[in-house]
Design an enzyme around this catalytic site. Sequence first.
Site, PDB file in Angstrom:
ATOM      1  N   CYS A  15       0.801  -1.229   0.000  1.00 29.02           N
ATOM      2  CA  CYS A  15       0.000   0.000   0.000  1.00 29.02           C
ATOM      3  C   CYS A  15       0.832   1.276   0.000  1.00 29.02           C
ATOM      4  O   CYS A  15       0.792   2.039  -0.967  1.00 29.02           O
ATOM      5  CB  CYS A  15      -0.951  -0.018   1.194  1.00 29.02           C
ATOM      6  SG  CYS A  15      -2.123  -1.360   1.103  1.00 29.02           S
TER       7      CYS A  15
HETATM    8  C1  UDX Z   1      -1.253   0.533   5.633  1.00 23.56           C
HETATM    9  C2  UDX Z   1      -2.155   1.490   6.409  1.00 23.56           C
HETATM   10  O1  UDX Z   1      -1.791   1.483   7.779  1.00 23.56           O
HETATM   11  C3  UDX Z   1      -3.614   1.032   6.284  1.00 23.56           C
HETATM   12  O2  UDX Z   1      -4.467   1.935   6.951  1.00 23.56           O
HETATM   13  C4  UDX Z   1      -3.967   0.977   4.796  1.00 23.56           C
HETATM   14  O3  UDX Z   1      -5.325   0.568   4.604  1.00 23.56           O
HETATM   15  C5  UDX Z   1      -3.047   0.039   4.064  1.00 23.56           C
HETATM   16  O4  UDX Z   1      -1.683   0.444   4.257  1.00 23.56           O
HETATM   17  P1  UDX Z   1      -0.134  -1.818   5.998  1.00 23.56           P
HETATM   18  O5  UDX Z   1       0.667  -1.403   4.805  1.00 23.56           O
HETATM   19  O6  UDX Z   1      -0.794  -3.150   6.007  1.00 23.56           O
HETATM   20  O7  UDX Z   1      -1.345  -0.720   6.243  1.00 23.56           O
HETATM   21  O8  UDX Z   1       0.849  -1.804   7.225  1.00 23.56           O
HETATM   22  P2  UDX Z   1       1.269  -0.785   8.376  1.00 23.56           P
HETATM   23  O9  UDX Z   1       1.093  -1.498   9.662  1.00 23.56           O
HETATM   24  O10 UDX Z   1       0.602   0.518   8.204  1.00 23.56           O
HETATM   25  O11 UDX Z   1       2.864  -0.606   8.146  1.00 23.56           O
HETATM   26  C6  UDX Z   1       3.332  -0.239   6.873  1.00 23.56           C
HETATM   27  C7  UDX Z   1       4.859  -0.207   6.921  1.00 23.56           C
HETATM   28  O12 UDX Z   1       5.331   0.912   7.691  1.00 23.56           O
HETATM   29  C8  UDX Z   1       5.506  -1.438   7.529  1.00 23.56           C
HETATM   30  O13 UDX Z   1       6.598  -1.820   6.707  1.00 23.56           O
HETATM   31  C9  UDX Z   1       6.016  -0.949   8.889  1.00 23.56           C
HETATM   32  O14 UDX Z   1       7.188  -1.645   9.289  1.00 23.56           O
HETATM   33  C10 UDX Z   1       6.355   0.502   8.584  1.00 23.56           C
HETATM   34  N1  UDX Z   1       6.318   1.396   9.746  1.00 23.56           N
HETATM   35  C11 UDX Z   1       5.151   1.545  10.434  1.00 23.56           C
HETATM   36  C12 UDX Z   1       7.471   2.130  10.092  1.00 23.56           C
HETATM   37  O15 UDX Z   1       8.514   1.987   9.466  1.00 23.56           O
HETATM   38  N2  UDX Z   1       7.411   3.001  11.131  1.00 23.56           N
HETATM   39  C13 UDX Z   1       6.269   3.176  11.857  1.00 23.56           C
HETATM   40  O16 UDX Z   1       6.284   3.975  12.799  1.00 23.56           O
HETATM   41  C14 UDX Z   1       5.105   2.422  11.504  1.00 23.56           C
END
Ligand code: UDX
Length: 445
Positions: free
Chosen positions: A279
């Site tokens: 995403c």
């Molecule tokens: C995301 C959005 O959160 C969600 O609302 C949308 O519908 C789809 O995309 P997702 O991609 O499944 O969801 O995962 P998410 O838990 O949001 O994490 C995305 C990425 O960001 C991961 O690789 C995570 O490791 C990274 N991340 C997250 C960080 O590097 N730092 C953070 O503080 C939070």
Amino acid sequence: MKVSVVGTGYVGLISGVCLADTGHQVACVDIDDEKVQKINRMDATIHEAGLGELLERNVGNRFCATTDLRKAVQDSELTLIAVGTPFHGDAIDLKYVSAVAHQIGEVLRDKRDYHVVVVKSTVVPGTTDNVVLPILEETSGKKAGPDFGVGMNPEFLREGEAIEDFNFPDRIVLGGIDSRTHDALGALYSAFKETDILKTSNKTAEMIKYTANSLLATMISFSNEIGNLCTALGGVDVSEVMHGVHLDKRLTPILENKRRIWPRFTTYLEAGCGFGGSCFPKDVKALIAHGKKKGQPMHLLESVIEINDGQPQKILDLLAKYVPEPQGRKIAVLGLAFKPGTDDMRESPAIPVVKKLQAKGANIIAYDPVAENEARKIFGNNHIVYKKSVSDTISGAAAVLLITRWQEFADLPKLLNAMDPVPVLIDGRRMIPKDNVRRYDGIGM
Ligand code: UDX
């Protein structure tokens, strides 16, 4: 309501089975007959906590999967389009959404009853009204509005927590061309009596989705830029910086016993080896491309992607401080999925890290609680072996790279400190308290 959902991926299957669980009659459509049969056997086709139980509770009574789109649309009042919208180079790819819209339009041609078509796939602003709606009118020979409704209902599901996010949403956004469409969508979500429901235009609903993901991605790259500066400065730890920053009421408005408690890992201001998944990278790039197409440069979001693309290399730069020549050296990699709770490897930071170490001839020992099968498709077996436990993975390693914040890695300090010699831990997610490990380094310090 009788609902059909076209596309049984992360979004379509979770949305379909959760809607069935609230009492609707749902048919999920897919072209992949093997996937359809698996779902009807109540076998989870994706790794999502709670999906097996949901399927067992609903398949056969309120929920089924089918390859027959025509029958599913004919027998339902509302159809959700939940097919993929990949990003290729310079624009979002709408071929799947367009193809499904054509098929639905052909069914509408022969359908007498009013029907609502709703886009759930993440599409750039303007797509529902300017691409999907015209296709439906052309192929059905009917008029949007009087003859059928057209809406847009974005998903806000996090992989690994998708069922929780569907059943306890922060908000439900309902785009629609008219009140009749909004009313149908209101009925679809009638069970969600505690949730804020925002009724708006299709274009605004599309924009809310992209803006939400782009903001979260921006916050991550912001924390990574600050983290990279902390590393350059020396003697400053981004985790401690973000702790201090979060004590601002505007970032941490909720008090616990009159104290502001740092909402760690919930505000997307965690520096690390970068965001992955299907995403954030795709949606931010699609919005950048869409802005450019509309003559609006997207400087900030371009920087968000540029910063993120550079984060995996930070892990290798840290490793080089302790293992300058990785060839023939045993390097443990903990976590391969793009985040915990899923086996999804799409855009995972583990991919560039492992591939570069393979190219340098390192002996990689890798472990991920669920993503091993996906990882084997990407890395093969060259210079990499896969283990089934943390202790087996780190045994004898010169260095340990933490790439995915799986909860089971919390016990690392005990395991590492008992080793002789103690390998250095390179914490790519700043998950482990640095003072608990004898040899520690991490992103942003
Ligand atoms: C995301 C959005 O959160 C969600 O609302 C949308 O519908 C789809 O995309 P997702 O991609 O499944 O969801 O995962 P998410 O838990 O949001 O994490 C995305 C990425 O960001 C991961 O690789 C995570 O490791 C990274 N991340 C997250 C960080 O590097 N730092 C953070 O503080 C939070």
